[in-house]
Design a protein around this motif. Structure first.
Motif, mmCIF file in Angstrom:
data_model
loop_
_atom_site.group_PDB
_atom_site.id
_atom_site.type_symbol
_atom_site.label_atom_id
_atom_site.label_comp_id
_atom_site.label_asym_id
_atom_site.label_seq_id
_atom_site.Cartn_x
_atom_site.Cartn_y
_atom_site.Cartn_z
ATOM 1 N N UNK A 24 -2.240 -7.223 -0.926
ATOM 2 C CA UNK A 24 -1.696 -8.294 -0.506
ATOM 3 C C UNK A 24 -0.539 -9.156 -1.107
ATOM 4 N N UNK A 27 -1.339 -14.741 -4.238
ATOM 5 C CA UNK A 27 -1.806 -16.099 -4.104
ATOM 6 C C UNK A 27 -0.858 -16.713 -5.206
ATOM 7 N N UNK A 87 -2.919 -12.538 -8.688
ATOM 8 C CA UNK A 87 -4.284 -12.773 -8.055
ATOM 9 C C UNK A 87 -3.866 -12.676 -6.333
ATOM 10 N N UNK A 88 -4.459 -11.571 -5.670
ATOM 11 C CA UNK A 88 -4.157 -11.726 -4.288
ATOM 12 C C UNK A 88 -5.509 -11.579 -3.567
ATOM 13 N N UNK A 89 -5.722 -12.194 -2.242
ATOM 14 C CA UNK A 89 -6.974 -11.957 -1.689
ATOM 15 C C UNK A 89 -7.515 -10.555 -1.520
ATOM 16 N N UNK A 90 -6.796 -9.618 -1.132
ATOM 17 C CA UNK A 90 -7.224 -8.276 -1.102
ATOM 18 C C UNK A 90 -5.897 -7.431 -1.982
ATOM 19 N N UNK A 91 -6.368 -6.195 -2.410
ATOM 20 C CA UNK A 91 -5.427 -5.529 -2.921
ATOM 21 C C UNK A 91 -4.372 -5.088 -2.137
ATOM 22 N N UNK A 133 0.900 -1.255 0.140
ATOM 23 C CA UNK A 133 -0.048 0.040 0.099
ATOM 24 C C UNK A 133 0.717 1.272 0.018
#
Ligand SMILES: Cc1cc2nc3c(=O)[nH]c(=O)nc-3n(C[C@H](O)[C@H](O)[C@H](O)COP(=O)(O)OP(=O)(O)OC[C@H]3O[C@@H](n4cnc5c(N)ncnc54)[C@H](O)[C@@H]3O)c2cc1C
Lengths: 793, 284
Positions: free
Chosen positions: B192, B195, B186-190, B103
């Motif tokens: 992170x 995955x 692909x990540x669970x939340x922006x 972030x």
């Protein structure tokens, strides 16, 4: 007696009720001048750090503290036995939950540790850093014992029995049987059965649990600066277990950075901190760090529910059955118990509907995981997810619009008071109006048209609903009758100062939700004083009236009504003085915008400040037989209904990427009815914040344990809470069905969002996947689980 | 959550830092942006006795284009890389990856070199460097040496860096004519860690791809270059049939593991999906 006497607060001129008055505490918080427990720094203050069990279940063979105690700067090392000498153990049961059992729990573990993270020793040193260093010098000889982790196996014959005083790991069981469920299912057109799972999660308050205990040996007085939701309850508990009189304990709880239920319980580390301050006769601070929060705060949810519904051809619900199993850790939490959540599930499942045949079983089992207890919307997300999913599955089976089926089974809005199937009285709800309003806001047909069109392009969108009733404004029926020192009444004190300002004391606490704003608005309206001349004090057992505090969505409804009553009394007292001075009948006068006015035409006669001046400095000018009373206190307790139930209805619109299993929330709507909306912005934000926590439970949050009872994701990188980017727009609408119990007519609004969001999301998800014949019933709905449901992995 | 006691030094030059590194016995940690190191210290996952803060070594900071390479100093903050016009022009893959790294607050402090030295298996930049054929520059008391990105990452959090060495810079060949990049994650939340993620780079001629490098992350201990898949792709036009052939070849390249967010099977599925997305993006 003023002319407005006898009129409702809703008829007051210049009302602040229903207006988004800015919160009085905002400038302070935004300027960084909030005062949280960790901001407290006292002379001679020491710091505590706790040694926590690395095992889920082990015997403490020995603890050696001599090396630790030798370190310069360390004042004392305490073991469970040391603390037990000054702090008595507690038992987290409520007597009205028949059969509920739990053994005595010590502040620090004695003899055995029963969950990974249970505190068993503490170091008190001149700094927290040093205390943490020294923890490493405490030598503990553990003998590992097999943990009972899996709640589904907790009652098996060969399960490790955690407490040998009991024959098995059962903590509580309740059964409900209304009508004839078997006959109802037999008569049903369709019967749907499904199993639902809800992950164990936790509260994640921004401000972690904190306490500064300051024992003054001169006065035998223990002052606790404490982040809590229930100061008077905590006062009673600390007094009882530290063997002090209640007036020898003062709880000061200024700002609280979120609580969500988790700060309304007794925690061993907090009690030990107070005990250590008493032993050392010095202030001791303990602030849980984030890792301790994951292991030491209460956890919540963790249910497996088997549900069954039977409906007629026409869509009438004929019968409903649930069987709920929940694992609550090794102890029932003190003093609210860990049985209330399942009790709520049993009470509330299907609560939005009128039906006659209901059977439910709830079983609460012990296990070697952190204790579980009340967290925002206690029980509701489970009850509502189960019922609302069954309703949508049944509606789909008989090819009926689910909302139509809901409305068919909901009572008419003029058919109240009413009762739930288990006999709980419902005073005044608006399911029909609320659902109708929601459907208008959602623009349902357009969403359906778009859905059909997108499906042909391989895009899977879904829309789902969740209708609910919610417990708010509880009477003593909730906890008091079970023997817990938890007050269901609240108080409000008001003092007029010599310049016409009001100093208001309330027994509810400010934890970021805007309680102080609401009390100030109510007092402003009831008295006729403008908000900037009102100061609200909360969170201090010595300076506020006695009351329950902030939990169960009760602040506005109960403490707000106490403020209405206190406001009326002081207004009358002021007008009595004004009547004398103006040689008018008090009934012909009123207070508006800080002025005494003629009630009839609003002509200003004198200022309230002038009343203050005369009363305090020139009382000699008032009649000899008249005594002005410029400080008043009033209390309020709801008595006619055990709870002021509210209703709301959610809609979730989402899109599933069927190649990755990712869910994108597109929009979320809520129509909620909390009775009188005192501050629309506050209510909207409560609902939105609640929805976000509901989204957390539905899509992200889960404490992941291995089979040894070890938490695998106890940090904020691995335990996922929803963040701004992932959140949809949340649109909130209101219907206002007041409770007639109080003049203010407010019910609670704090939990409706959390209660209903998971149900709506689950239904939207399953609606999206219906053409692919995939169905998910296990929360959180992770990409992994979506892909499994789709048969892709 | 307080770190064990440690000593702290802040050298002003590279030479000083290197001699501190080689002189000290006991465990030493280099402090760059601190975004990964500080949490591990606070959680007491590591307890170094000395912290060498390299934030005062200005020569390690900055982005420079020298002939046909773009050089990124180890201390350059993520945020600076993200907003650099040179990076956008000469190493667009890096620019594409930056918004996926944590972030803004973390990117303001976190450094390019820190990400590389840390070698988190789910991090974006190590994979990008492998896809771009970058070179890592390392300084030690015996002088400077370079190592290719592919050889630098050894295992989970393990690199070619010796205890007494510092990572000083990364050199990336500037984007050559006809080459294009694609980045998918692909990540669970922006924000992170991924995955599964993919940094792709290749020579594009119409729909035809050659010299393709597919660097996956979060599917192994290090970034994984999918060589079989690249061989299948070589010289072919990107299209549905070609994509499924490349996807099948991935089975030979990747051997992912379960993590907290998903199983190995999901990671394999994601790797295939991201491959499809990246290949299509390369010719878009
Ligand atoms: C919440 C959060 C989310 C994050 N998400 C992501 C993400 O999605 N993707 C991602 O890639 N990263 C992510 N990060 C990590 C972030 O990018 C870090 O900043 C980065 O990985 C390390 O850089 P740093 O400068 O902070 O290094 P530091 O934390 O200072 O150091 C990290 C390690 O590298 C060593 N080191 C640093 N610089 C050098 C050097 N020049 N020579 C030798 N050794 C050195 C240190 O000794 C230490 O062992 C996240 C971090 C946080 C806190």
């Amino acid at each position: 007696m003023s002319g407005s006497e006898g009129l409702s607060i809703h008829d007051r001129p210049n009302s602040y009720i229903g207006r988004s008055v800015p919160r009085p505490n905002l400038p302070r918080l935004l300027k960084g001048r909030g005062s949280y427990a960790d901001d407290v720094k006292l002379p001679r203050m020491l710091h505590a750090a706790f040694l926590r069990s690395p095992y889920a279940h082990a015997e403490i063979v020995s603890i050696k503290t001599d090396e630790a105690e030798k370190v310069t700067g360390v004042f004392r090392v305490f073991t469970g036995d040391d603390i037990a000498k000054v702090c008595s153990p507690w038992v987290g049961v409520l007597t009205h939950l028949e059969g509920l059992r739990s053994p005595p729990q010590h502040a620090l573990a004695v003899g055995r540790v029963l969950w990974q993270g249970e505190p068993l020793a503490a170091v008190v040193a001149e700094s927290r850093a040093l205390a943490e260093d020294v923890l490493e010098l405490i030598e503990v000889d553990y003998k590992e014992l097999p943990p009972a982790v899996d709640m589904e196996k907790a009652l098996d014959g060969d399960a490790e029995v955690i407490h040998d005083v009991y024959e098995n790991n059962l903590c509580w069981e309740r059964n409900v049987n209304q009508g004839d469920v078997d006959a109802a299912f037999a008569a049903s057109e369709v019967v749907i059965e499904e199993e639902y799972r809800f992950g164990r999660h936790t509260g994640v308050t921004l401000e972690s649990r904190s306490i500064v205990a300051d024992f003054d040996a001169g006065e035998d007085m223990l002052t606790l600066y404490h982040s809590t939701q229930a100061p008077h309850m905590k006062q009673a508990l600390f007094a009882k277990h530290l063997d002090l009189d209640e007036h020898k304990i003062r709880i000061i709880c200024r700002d609280v950075g979120g609580a969500f239920g988790l700060k309304a319980h007794a925690y061993g580390d907090e009690f030990a901190t107070a005990a250590m301050s008493m032993v050392l006769k010095r202030p001791v601070k303990f602030v849980a760090d984030r890792m301790e929060s994951f292991l030491g705060d209460i956890h919540a949810r963790d249910h497996i529910v088997k549900g069954k519904i039977g409906v007629s051809k026409e869509g009438k619900i004929l019968g409903l059955e649930i069987d709920d199993l929940t694992g609550i850790g090794p102890y029932s939490v003190y003093p609210r118990s860990s049985a209330i959540e399942i009790n709520q599930v049993l009470n509330l499942t299907g609560g939005a509907y009128v039906f006659e045949n209901y059977r439910a079983r709830g079983r609460v089992v012990f296990q070697n995981k952190p204790p579980m207890c009340q967290y925002r919307a206690v029980g509701h997300p489970i009850a509502i997810s189960v019922a609302e999913s069954l309703v949508e599955l049944a509606a789909s089976a008989i090819d009926m619009e689910s909302m139509q089926m809901r409305q068919l089974n909901m009572a008419a809005d003029d058919d109240y008071p009413n009762k739930t199937v288990t006999g709980i009285p419902l005073e005044n709800l608006s399911h029909q109006e609320s659902t109708t309003k929601l459907m208008e806001m959602v623009n349902y047909q357009e969403i359906r048209n778009e859905q059909a069109e997108l499906r042909s392009n391989g895009i899977y969108r879904g829309v789902g609903f969740g209708a609910l009733i919610e417990v708010t404004n509880p009477s003593p029926a909730f906890y008091g009758v079970g023997g817990a020192p938890i007050s269901a009444q609240d108080g409000c004190s008001i003092k007029l100062d010599a310049k016409g300002n009001l100093i208001v004391g309330t027994s509810v606490t400010e934890q970021g939700q805007g309680a102080e704003a609401v009390i100030s608005q109510v007092v402003a309206t009831a008295v006729g004083i403008t908000p900037e001349k009102i100061k609200v004090i909360s969170g201090d057992t010595e300076n506020t009236p006695y009351g329950g505090g902030t939990w169960a969505s009760r602040g506005t409804g109960i403490a707000g009504e106490a403020a209405v009553k206190a406001g009326k009394v002081i207004r009358n007292n002021i007008l009595d003085v004004a009547g004398i001075l103006l040689q008018s009948e008090p009934e012909t006068l009123d207070i508006r915008n800080n002025q005494i006015v003629d009630d009839e035409n609003g002509t200003e006669r004198m200022s309230v400040a002038e009343i203050g001046r005369i009363v305090y400095y020139r009382g000699d000018t008032l009649p000899k037989d008249f005594q002005a009373e410029m400080m008043v206190v009033q209390h309020y307790l709801p008595k006619s209904f055990p709870f002021a139930f509210t209703n709301s209805v959610h809609c979730s619109h989402l899109e599933v990427d069927v190649t990755t299993g990712f869910i994108k929330l597109l929009k979320h709507w809520v129509v909620e009815d909390c009775g009188t909306v005192v501050n629309p912005q506050n209510v909207d934000d409560q609902v939105r914040g609640g929805v976000v926590q509901g989204i957390g439970g539905a899509l992200y949050e889960e404490c992941i344990y291995n089979d040894q009872g070890q938490l695998l994701n106890g940090n904020l990188a691995d335990y996922l809470v929803p963040m701004a980017v992932e959140l949809p727009e949340i649109i909130v609408g209101h219907v206002e069905s007041r409770t007639f119990e109080s003049d203010l007519g407010a019910k609670g609004a704090g939990e409706a969002g959390t209660a209903g969001a998971p149900a709506a999301i689950m239904n939207a998800l399953n609606d999206a996947l219906r053409p692919l014949e995939a169905k998910l019933t296990r929360q959180p709905f992770t990409p992994q689980r979506v892909l499994e449901a789709l048969g892709k992995v | 959550m307080k770190p064990s006691p440690f000593d702290y030094v802040k050298p002003a030059s590279l030479g000083e830092a290197l001699s501190l590194l080689s002189d000290s016995d006991g465990e030493v940690a280099v402090l760059a942006g601190g975004q990964s190191l500080m949490p591990t210290l606070n959680m007491r996952l590591s307890s170094p006795s000395l912290l060498i803060d390299i934030n005062g070594i200005t020569e390690l900071d900055g982005i420079e284009v020298v002939e046909d390479v773009i050089r990124i100093g180890a201390l350059t903050r993520h945020q600076v890389v993200q907003s650099s016009a040179d990076i956008a022009q000469h190493a667009p893959l890096i620019a594409m990856a930056m918004p996926h790294i944590a972030h803004p607050a973390i990117r303001n402090r976190g450094t390019f070199g820190g990400s590389i030295a840390l070698a988190d298996p789910a991090a974006e930049l190590p994979a990008c460097l492998c896809a771009l054929g970058a070179t890592i520059e390392i300084a030690g008391n015996k002088g400077r040496r370079t190592v290719s990105a592919v050889d630098f990452f050894k295992d989970l959090y393990e690199t070619d860096l010796a205890d007494d060495e510092l990572l000083t810079a990364v050199e990336i060949p500037v984007l050559a004519d006809g080459y294009r990049s694609a980045f998918e994650e692909l990540a669970r939340r922006h924000g992170d860690y991924a995955m599964t993620g993919l940094a792709a780079h290749g020579l594009i001629d119409g729909d035809k791809v050659s010299d393709l490098r597919l660097a996956f992350f979060a599917v192994g201990g290090t970034p994984v270059l999918a060589k079989n898949a690249a061989a299948v792709a070589e010289g072919k036009n990107i299209g549905d049939e070609m994509i499924s052939a490349v996807q099948s070849a991935l089975e030979k390249d990747l051997d992912p593991f379960d993590d907290l967010n998903c199983s190995a099977a999901v990671k394999m599925l994601y790797a295939k999906e991201l491959t499809s997305r990246a290949l299509k993006a390369l010719i878009r």
